[in-house]
Design a protein around this motif. Sequence first.
Motif, PDB file in Angstrom:
ATOM      1  N   THR A 103       0.829  -1.192   0.000  1.00 41.92           N
ATOM      2  CA  THR A 103       0.000   0.000   0.000  1.00 41.92           C
ATOM      3  C   THR A 103       0.869   1.250   0.000  1.00 41.92           C
ATOM      4  O   THR A 103       1.938   1.275   0.607  1.00 41.92           O
ATOM      5  CB  THR A 103      -0.989   0.026   1.181  1.00 41.92           C
ATOM      6  OG1 THR A 103      -1.802   1.193   1.042  1.00 41.92           O
ATOM      7  CG2 THR A 103      -0.298   0.045   2.517  1.00 41.92           C
ATOM      8  N   ARG A 104       0.385   2.265  -0.701  1.00 45.78           N
ATOM      9  CA  ARG A 104       1.130   3.525  -0.722  1.00 45.78           C
ATOM     10  C   ARG A 104       0.633   4.460   0.375  1.00 45.78           C
ATOM     11  O   ARG A 104       1.203   5.509   0.605  1.00 45.78           O
ATOM     12  CB  ARG A 104       0.962   4.205  -2.074  1.00 45.78           C
ATOM     13  CG  ARG A 104       1.574   3.373  -3.171  1.00 45.78           C
ATOM     14  CD  ARG A 104       1.745   4.176  -4.419  1.00 45.78           C
ATOM     15  NE  ARG A 104       2.119   3.316  -5.528  1.00 45.78           N
ATOM     16  CZ  ARG A 104       2.102   3.712  -6.786  1.00 45.78           C
ATOM     17  NH1 ARG A 104       1.740   4.934  -7.092  1.00 45.78           N
ATOM     18  NH2 ARG A 104       2.460   2.880  -7.747  1.00 45.78           N
ATOM     19  N   ASP A 105      -0.457   4.096   1.031  1.00 49.67           N
ATOM     20  CA  ASP A 105      -0.951   4.947   2.124  1.00 49.67           C
ATOM     21  C   ASP A 105      -1.480   4.080   3.259  1.00 49.67           C
ATOM     22  O   ASP A 105      -0.698   3.492   3.993  1.00 49.67           O
ATOM     23  CB  ASP A 105      -1.981   5.977   1.622  1.00 49.67           C
ATOM     24  CG  ASP A 105      -2.943   5.398   0.576  1.00 49.67           C
ATOM     25  OD1 ASP A 105      -3.609   4.402   0.895  1.00 49.67           O
ATOM     26  OD2 ASP A 105      -3.042   5.960  -0.530  1.00 49.67           O
ATOM     27  N   ASP A 106      -2.787   3.959   3.386  1.00 55.44           N
ATOM     28  CA  ASP A 106      -3.347   3.185   4.506  1.00 55.44           C
ATOM     29  C   ASP A 106      -3.275   1.687   4.244  1.00 55.44           C
ATOM     30  O   ASP A 106      -3.339   1.249   3.097  1.00 55.44           O
ATOM     31  CB  ASP A 106      -4.829   3.521   4.689  1.00 55.44           C
ATOM     32  CG  ASP A 106      -5.047   4.944   5.139  1.00 55.44           C
ATOM     33  OD1 ASP A 106      -4.068   5.573   5.551  1.00 55.44           O
ATOM     34  OD2 ASP A 106      -6.189   5.414   5.073  1.00 55.44           O
TER      35      ASP A 106
ATOM     36  N   THR B 165      -9.629   1.687  -6.249  1.00 54.37           N
ATOM     37  CA  THR B 165      -8.359   2.324  -6.626  1.00 54.37           C
ATOM     38  C   THR B 165      -7.385   1.261  -7.089  1.00 54.37           C
ATOM     39  O   THR B 165      -6.725   0.611  -6.277  1.00 54.37           O
ATOM     40  CB  THR B 165      -7.785   3.121  -5.421  1.00 54.37           C
ATOM     41  OG1 THR B 165      -8.821   3.940  -4.896  1.00 54.37           O
ATOM     42  CG2 THR B 165      -6.605   3.989  -5.846  1.00 54.37           C
TER      43      THR B 165
ATOM     44  N   ASP C  33       0.746  -2.366  -6.296  1.00 55.74           N
ATOM     45  CA  ASP C  33       0.572  -1.474  -5.150  1.00 55.74           C
ATOM     46  C   ASP C  33      -0.921  -1.201  -4.915  1.00 55.74           C
ATOM     47  O   ASP C  33      -1.738  -1.358  -5.819  1.00 55.74           O
ATOM     48  CB  ASP C  33       1.286  -0.138  -5.408  1.00 55.74           C
ATOM     49  CG  ASP C  33       2.799  -0.261  -5.227  1.00 55.74           C
ATOM     50  OD1 ASP C  33       3.242  -1.316  -4.723  1.00 55.74           O
ATOM     51  OD2 ASP C  33       3.506   0.680  -5.593  1.00 55.74           O
TER      52      ASP C  33
ATOM     53  N   SER D 168      -3.875   1.473  -2.761  1.00 52.07           N
ATOM     54  CA  SER D 168      -4.123   2.754  -2.096  1.00 52.07           C
ATOM     55  C   SER D 168      -5.544   2.703  -1.555  1.00 52.07           C
ATOM     56  O   SER D 168      -6.478   2.376  -2.291  1.00 52.07           O
ATOM     57  CB  SER D 168      -3.984   3.907  -3.089  1.00 52.07           C
ATOM     58  OG  SER D 168      -4.530   5.079  -2.507  1.00 52.07           O
TER      59      SER D 168
ATOM     60  N   SER E  40      -6.622   5.328   0.774  1.00 51.42           N
ATOM     61  CA  SER E  40      -7.018   6.596   1.399  1.00 51.42           C
ATOM     62  C   SER E  40      -8.159   7.264   0.627  1.00 51.42           C
ATOM     63  O   SER E  40      -9.026   7.901   1.230  1.00 51.42           O
ATOM     64  CB  SER E  40      -5.821   7.523   1.561  1.00 51.42           C
ATOM     65  OG  SER E  40      -5.361   7.927   0.309  1.00 51.42           O
TER      66      SER E  40
ATOM     67  N   THR F  32     -11.796   8.435   2.094  1.00 52.07           N
ATOM     68  CA  THR F  32     -12.326   9.796   1.933  1.00 52.07           C
ATOM     69  C   THR F  32     -13.699   9.760   1.265  1.00 52.07           C
ATOM     70  O   THR F  32     -14.608  10.522   1.627  1.00 52.07           O
ATOM     71  CB  THR F  32     -11.348  10.650   1.084  1.00 52.07           C
ATOM     72  OG1 THR F  32     -10.054  10.524   1.663  1.00 52.07           O
ATOM     73  CG2 THR F  32     -11.749  12.106   1.038  1.00 52.07           C
TER      74      THR F  32
END
Length: 338
Positions: free
Chosen positions: A157-160, A200, A208, A210, A212, A216
């Motif tokens: 993951t690139r964020d959460d 996403t 990868d 993502s 987040s 949102t």
Amino acid sequence: MNILGIESSCDETAAAVVKDGHCIQSTVVASQIQVHHRYGGVVPELASRKHIEAIVPVVDQALTEARLPLSDIEAIAVTRGPGLVGALLVGFSFAKSLAYGLQIPWVGVNHLEGHIYSVFLEPDPPSFPYIALLVSGGHTSIYYVTDPTAAEMMGQTRDDAAGEAFDKVAKMLDLGYPGGSIIDRLAGDGDGTKIKFPRTYLDKSTFDFSFSGLKTAVLRYITTHPQALQEQIPDIAAGFQEAALDVLTYKAIRAAVEKGCDRIALVGGVAANSRLREKLTTDAGRKGIRVHIPSIPLCGDNAAMIAGVGYHYLKAGMVAESGDDVFSRQKMIREKVS
Ligand code: KG4
Ligand code: ZN
């Protein structure tokens, strides 16, 4: 060989005795959920203190349930990271001191490697190589696993992390902590097609993730649809869950196809999700890929998985040194990044 495993990377104090890397003699997990529940997440300082209180009774219980005296333990494997440093330090220092006192070998194990290995604690484990979809509260990654201590990370993951997204969505809906299992349960009563949340995929060629944007989107939906929110909760939970799981299953299956693997292991806390278990098994099955998933107690954090990996490290002659600690930057997983 009887190995005592110890795990304290987050909010579970765990100890287990595992024989020869796969045969669980005992596994004890003391959860701190009650302590952190009212804060809506793990409070690191409280976690460290609770580990200090729990570590001796939990190890004692693991030995009692295994019906083994301490003198029959031949080695110790302990989680070295990643995790909350203060929490890790409790289990790590305890293991180091105990091994020193007993004059037995010990080894530090990567927590993620523990999750990846968890399928070997069940009957009929996968053959190598296999793809591991690791979905936990802190990590979401895909690995190409070639032997018990070697894995190539294909994407992350690139964020959460997926579990973090489940927990945050549950928090937005005021459902309590940790939210993953609550969302899982509520989604069962909802319609996942009613509210369409974004998938996403990033560039479809990467592995990868993502989450987040999805998080949102759920928040935006909640704030723009305040009318009768309570009645909509099952549909929101189901819509969010379907969006997250579509991407996870798509990428894991594509990784298996790309590597020519006919096995996927679904591991980590989110592997307890009933819809993910069913969806990945069905979708992968259509492509002739078999999915291995640990039983629910072995999906979440536990020490049996740490003892299991430790056995293979020790067999390969890898032991800890007295100067090792949880801060050291030395690579813990023999990982090739693609
Ligand atoms: O692997 P784990 O126990 O701890 C970490 O290493 O992070 O994973 C904990 C995560 C939490 O985010 C929790 O909400 C999630 O696993 N989880 C679930 C379910 N059970 C636990 N997520 C979705 N569905 C579940 N049934
Ligand atoms: Zn974990």
